[in-house]
Design an enzyme around this catalytic site. Structure first.
Site, PDB file in Angstrom:
ATOM      1  N   GLU A  42      -1.668   1.715 -10.182  1.00  0.00           N
ATOM      2  CA  GLU A  42      -1.904   1.508  -8.629  1.00  0.00           C
ATOM      3  C   GLU A  42      -3.457   1.993  -8.577  1.00  0.00           C
ATOM      4  OE1 GLU A  42       0.905   2.768  -5.707  1.00  0.00           O
ATOM      5  OE2 GLU A  42      -0.296   3.798  -4.679  1.00  0.00           O
ATOM      6  N   ARG A  67       0.415  -2.659  -1.294  1.00  0.00           N
ATOM      7  CA  ARG A  67      -0.771  -2.389  -1.783  1.00  0.00           C
ATOM      8  C   ARG A  67      -1.974  -3.050  -2.044  1.00  0.00           C
ATOM      9  NH1 ARG A  67       1.584   0.932   0.019  1.00  0.00           N
ATOM     10  NH2 ARG A  67       2.867   2.663  -0.822  1.00  0.00           N
ATOM     11  N   SER A  73       0.511   8.249  -6.876  1.00  0.00           N
ATOM     12  CA  SER A  73       1.274   7.714  -7.718  1.00  0.00           C
ATOM     13  C   SER A  73       0.411   6.670  -8.641  1.00  0.00           C
ATOM     14  CB  SER A  73       2.177   6.414  -6.989  1.00  0.00           C
ATOM     15  OG  SER A  73       3.084   7.072  -6.090  1.00  0.00           O
TER      16      SER A  73
HETATM   17  C1  LIG Z   1      -1.675  13.537  -4.025  1.00  0.00           C
HETATM   18  C2  LIG Z   1      -1.806  12.229  -3.715  1.00  0.00           C
HETATM   19  C3  LIG Z   1      -0.795  11.487  -2.822  1.00  0.00           C
HETATM   20  C4  LIG Z   1      -1.108  10.097  -2.666  1.00  0.00           C
HETATM   21  N1  LIG Z   1      -0.249   9.616  -1.812  1.00  0.00           N
HETATM   22  C5  LIG Z   1      -0.352   8.555  -1.489  1.00  0.00           C
HETATM   23  C6  LIG Z   1       0.836   7.769  -0.580  1.00  0.00           C
HETATM   24  O1  LIG Z   1       1.937   8.274  -0.216  1.00  0.00           O
HETATM   25  N2  LIG Z   1       0.547   6.347  -0.229  1.00  0.00           N
HETATM   26  C7  LIG Z   1      -0.527   5.527  -0.614  1.00  0.00           C
HETATM   27  O2  LIG Z   1      -0.604   4.545  -0.416  1.00  0.00           O
HETATM   28  N3  LIG Z   1      -1.447   6.281  -1.480  1.00  0.00           N
HETATM   29  C8  LIG Z   1      -1.271   7.607  -1.812  1.00  0.00           C
HETATM   30  N4  LIG Z   1      -2.376   8.120  -2.563  1.00  0.00           N
HETATM   31  C9  LIG Z   1      -3.386   7.418  -3.157  1.00  0.00           C
HETATM   32  C10 LIG Z   1      -4.525   7.546  -2.152  1.00  0.00           C
HETATM   33  O3  LIG Z   1      -4.739   8.440  -1.379  1.00  0.00           O
HETATM   34  C11 LIG Z   1      -4.669   5.930  -1.208  1.00  0.00           C
HETATM   35  O4  LIG Z   1      -4.873   4.787  -2.016  1.00  0.00           O
HETATM   36  C12 LIG Z   1      -5.899   6.172  -0.074  1.00  0.00           C
HETATM   37  O5  LIG Z   1      -5.456   4.938   0.517  1.00  0.00           O
HETATM   38  C13 LIG Z   1      -7.204   5.900  -0.931  1.00  0.00           C
HETATM   39  O6  LIG Z   1      -8.214   6.070   0.021  1.00  0.00           O
HETATM   40  P1  LIG Z   1      -9.576   6.717  -0.536  1.00  0.00           P
HETATM   41  O7  LIG Z   1     -10.409   6.778   0.757  1.00  0.00           O
HETATM   42  O8  LIG Z   1      -9.534   8.048  -1.268  1.00  0.00           O
HETATM   43  O9  LIG Z   1     -10.187   5.544  -1.228  1.00  0.00           O
HETATM   44  P2  LIG Z   1     -11.004   5.746  -2.712  1.00  0.00           P
HETATM   45  O10 LIG Z   1      -9.924   6.445  -3.792  1.00  0.00           O
HETATM   46  O11 LIG Z   1     -12.481   6.393  -2.496  1.00  0.00           O
HETATM   47  O12 LIG Z   1     -11.146   4.074  -3.143  1.00  0.00           O
HETATM   48  C14 LIG Z   1     -10.097   3.358  -3.402  1.00  0.00           C
HETATM   49  C15 LIG Z   1     -10.774   1.969  -3.420  1.00  0.00           C
HETATM   50  O13 LIG Z   1     -11.076   1.511  -2.120  1.00  0.00           O
HETATM   51  C16 LIG Z   1     -12.443   1.040  -2.246  1.00  0.00           C
HETATM   52  N5  LIG Z   1     -13.082   1.435  -0.745  1.00  0.00           N
HETATM   53  C17 LIG Z   1     -12.825   2.757  -0.457  1.00  0.00           C
HETATM   54  N6  LIG Z   1     -13.623   2.997   0.922  1.00  0.00           N
HETATM   55  C18 LIG Z   1     -14.078   1.558   1.119  1.00  0.00           C
HETATM   56  C19 LIG Z   1     -14.763   0.991   2.093  1.00  0.00           C
HETATM   57  N7  LIG Z   1     -15.147   1.722   3.303  1.00  0.00           N
HETATM   58  N8  LIG Z   1     -14.977  -0.395   2.198  1.00  0.00           N
HETATM   59  C20 LIG Z   1     -14.635  -0.822   0.968  1.00  0.00           C
HETATM   60  N9  LIG Z   1     -14.008  -0.463  -0.272  1.00  0.00           N
HETATM   61  C21 LIG Z   1     -13.630   0.672  -0.002  1.00  0.00           C
HETATM   62  C22 LIG Z   1     -13.051   1.885  -3.477  1.00  0.00           C
HETATM   63  O14 LIG Z   1     -14.140   0.923  -4.022  1.00  0.00           O
HETATM   64  C23 LIG Z   1     -11.836   1.455  -4.463  1.00  0.00           C
HETATM   65  O15 LIG Z   1     -11.736   0.458  -5.008  1.00  0.00           O
HETATM   66  C24 LIG Z   1      -2.212   9.630  -2.856  1.00  0.00           C
HETATM   67  C25 LIG Z   1      -3.285  10.241  -3.585  1.00  0.00           C
HETATM   68  C26 LIG Z   1      -3.096  11.459  -4.152  1.00  0.00           C
HETATM   69  C27 LIG Z   1      -4.005  12.193  -4.812  1.00  0.00           C
END
Ligand SMILES: Cc1cc2nc3c(=O)[nH]c(=O)nc-3n(C[C@H](O)[C@H](O)[C@H](O)COP(=O)(O)OP(=O)(O)OC[C@H]3O[C@@H](n4cnc5c(N)ncnc54)[C@H](O)[C@@H]3O)c2cc1C
Length: 274
Positions: free
Chosen positions: A270, A150, A200
């Site tokens: 996380e 992570r 998570s």
């Molecule tokens: C139901 C559910 C299930 C999930 N299951 C998993 C799983 O199995 N495994 C897992 O790893 N995660 C899981 N997640 C968490 C999440 O989906 C992941 O962490 C995902 O990678 C986040 O992506 P996001 O685009 O939504 O990022 P955001 O939530 O929008 O951002 C997360 C972080 O990344 C930064 N960020 C986003 N985009 C950029 C960019 N282009 N450049 C620089 N920084 C950026 C943001 O500033 C923030 O700090 C889950 C979430 C939910 C709601």
């Protein structure tokens, strides 16, 4: 922010900007170089404060093209992992099945090396184009991503991921499709997908599972206001209805305190708490 995060929590941002191309994104960043801003993807790993945030938010969801060339897929930062998985499937490319149910973008995924079911983006991401806060563009490849659990090169830095190239292996379409279906069924069987959450809540502490520790403290179903430890999966704090960010933070603290008192284990969030 409640409209831009999967937790459905958070007050107003100063402004939410939604550029529609990588070039526009870089131009926006150049314009904001003296301002505070946060780049978000799908907001699926974020807890935003109830009182709102007094800085700009740049949301990448409209920068989402995905192109396949032989066994390589080039994805722009706002492309969802689900969209990339479906392009992989269309082109009979294997190795991205693990990510098909993670509800984030490739940009957000690379920042924290998203993973599930023994897969991690570290296994498939080859190069990443990114820019700094002045809009200067750079590229890194392979080990330069410094992927860990992570964690990546981008985790503690102010850079913005613009696009990435993913390398996969050719496979059999029906097998790829079956694997995606199986993993997504496991996900929906185990996870409270019918409630808003950020996935998570805690990282996996070395040698333990956060969900089991929380469970063993008798905290399954525990709640503070509208925030609740999911009865389906104790590793998830869900918004069971009108939860505030403070409710979630208090419940996180309660889980951390009880787990530490009972097992002397620190469980670290996380999710990104803004
Ligand atoms: C139901 C559910 C299930 C999930 N299951 C998993 C799983 O199995 N495994 C897992 O790893 N995660 C899981 N997640 C968490 C999440 O989906 C992941 O962490 C995902 O990678 C986040 O992506 P996001 O685009 O939504 O990022 P955001 O939530 O929008 O951002 C997360 C972080 O990344 C930064 N960020 C986003 N985009 C950029 C960019 N282009 N450049 C620089 N920084 C950026 C943001 O500033 C923030 O700090 C889950 C979430 C939910 C709601």
């Amino acid at each position: 922010m409640k409209n831009h995060t999967t937790f459905k929590i958070g007050g107003n941002a100063k402004t939410v900007i939604t550029p529609t191309s990588v070039n526009e994104l870089v131009e926006v960043i150049k314009c904001l170089k003296n301002e505070r801003f946060l780049v978000i993807g799908n907001g699926s790993n974020i807890l935003a404060p109830d009182e709102g945030i007094d800085y700009f938010v740049i949301k990448t969801s409209k920068i989402n093209s995905v192109n396949c060339d032989k066994n390589k897929i080039c994805a722009e930062c706002g492309a969802t992992l689900a969209k990339i998985a479906s392009v992989a499937l269309e082109n009979s490319l294997a190795g991205f099945e693990f990510a098909s149910g993670i509800p984030g973008t490739i940009g957000g995924g690379i920042v924290m090396n998203a993973g599930a079911y023994d897969g991690e983006l570290s296994q498939v991401v080859k190069t990443t184009l990114f820019c700094d806060r002045m809009g200067n563009v750079y590229e890194i490849s392979g080990n330069e991503h410094k992927f860990g659990y992570r964690h990546s090169f981008f985790s503690d830095k102010d850079y913005v991921v613009l696009s990435s190239v993913i390398e996969l292996e050719s496979g059999i379409k029906d097998d790829i499709s079956l694997k995606m279906k199986e993993l997504n069924k496991r996900r929906s069987d185990k996870q409270p997908l019918n409630y808003p959450s950020a996935g998570s809540t805690f990282k996996r502490p070395e040698g333990y599972f956060a969900a089991k520790l929380i469970d063993d403290c008798g905290l399954k179903g525990a709640s503070v206001g509208g925030a609740k430890v999911s009865e389906k999966h104790s590793g998830f704090i869900i918004n069971s209805g009108n939860a505030t960010a403070n409710d979630v933070k208090q419940l996180i603290s309660l889980c951390q305190k009880e787990v530490f008192e009972k097992f002397a284990v620190n469980i670290e969030p996380e999710i990104k708490i803004l």
